[in-house]
Design a protein around this motif. Sequence first.
Motif, mmCIF file in Angstrom:
data_model
loop_
_atom_site.group_PDB
_atom_site.id
_atom_site.type_symbol
_atom_site.label_atom_id
_atom_site.label_comp_id
_atom_site.label_asym_id
_atom_site.label_seq_id
_atom_site.Cartn_x
_atom_site.Cartn_y
_atom_site.Cartn_z
ATOM 1 N N TRP A 63 -65.258 17.856 -15.238
ATOM 2 C CA TRP A 63 -65.631 19.222 -14.511
ATOM 3 C C TRP A 63 -67.000 19.681 -15.170
ATOM 4 N N THR A 64 -67.703 20.417 -14.341
ATOM 5 C CA THR A 64 -68.813 21.263 -14.679
ATOM 6 C C THR A 64 -68.737 22.424 -14.038
ATOM 7 N N SER A 65 -68.922 23.576 -14.603
ATOM 8 C CA SER A 65 -68.876 24.841 -13.959
ATOM 9 C C SER A 65 -70.321 25.335 -13.962
ATOM 10 N N MET A 77 -69.375 25.448 -19.076
ATOM 11 C CA MET A 77 -69.830 26.415 -18.076
ATOM 12 C C MET A 77 -71.184 26.695 -18.309
ATOM 13 N N ALA A 78 -72.055 25.866 -17.614
ATOM 14 C CA ALA A 78 -73.547 25.908 -17.779
ATOM 15 C C ALA A 78 -74.412 27.159 -16.942
ATOM 16 N N THR A 79 -74.950 28.159 -17.747
ATOM 17 C CA THR A 79 -75.828 29.029 -16.967
ATOM 18 C C THR A 79 -77.240 28.399 -16.939
ATOM 19 N N ILE A 80 -77.724 28.467 -15.599
ATOM 20 C CA ILE A 80 -79.286 28.080 -15.398
ATOM 21 C C ILE A 80 -79.915 29.384 -14.814
ATOM 22 N N LEU A 110 -69.690 25.702 -8.384
ATOM 23 C CA LEU A 110 -70.698 26.870 -8.682
ATOM 24 C C LEU A 110 -70.020 27.918 -8.802
ATOM 25 N N SER A 111 -70.401 28.823 -10.014
ATOM 26 C CA SER A 111 -69.932 29.825 -10.399
ATOM 27 C C SER A 111 -71.127 30.874 -10.563
ATOM 28 N N SER A 112 -70.889 31.928 -11.354
ATOM 29 C CA SER A 112 -71.838 32.872 -11.618
ATOM 30 C C SER A 112 -71.890 33.233 -13.200
ATOM 31 N N SER A 113 -73.336 33.624 -13.451
ATOM 32 C CA SER A 113 -73.597 34.182 -14.825
ATOM 33 C C SER A 113 -72.678 35.520 -15.110
#
Length: 210
Positions: free
Chosen positions: A152-154, A204-207, A107-110
């Motif tokens: 991996w997926t961020s 790096m996918a932003t939702i 888990l990361s951040s936009s």
Amino acid sequence: MHVTVFGANGQTGHEIVKQLLQRGHTMTAAVRRPSTVQPLDGVTVCKIDLSDQPSVLATVQGSDAVISALGSGALRSARKKTSLYSDSARAIRAAMRQLDVKKLIVLSSSGVDEEENAPFFYNCIIRRFLMNTYIDMARMETILSESDDLEWTSVRLSYLVECGSKPYKVYDTSIDSSTFRIGFKDAANFVANEVKERKCMRKMATIAYP
């Protein structure tokens, strides 16, 4: 599938555990304080010390996938300089490589990348307040981008809110037009689906809600 969830006692981490259970997975909940995790069938709670590599290795042992939902906690803590995200990425990656576990979701951040279309209040105040966290998240994502041996997926979360589930959008890079919000349940839904579907592998996918 057996999944290890680091940070399973946070609000997002707890929701991820619930949704993975609904999909029939078993889990290891890796936390610093096991007493903070509600006992659930199918979930083994494990005390973790990220500075102790053998304990990280033991936690990842037997996993088909690993999720890091680690966070710095309250907003005040998130303001301080930190190496939690980059240190944990290195420790988890080392354990996964040794055990030949391939699937990793963090888990990361936009907020890692500055968004010109973000609200003024966010760009000029909130983002500056959280800059130390965003800097270390960027370090974490650099570590991932250098890990071609891992799937991996961020997951770059926008502003997390408590709300009912509703349709959201997945952005490969920046957010063009959105509310810059995502509910805890929908964030967890995306992560739980990604464990199996791997639609955003090495992205790096932003939702966020459209």
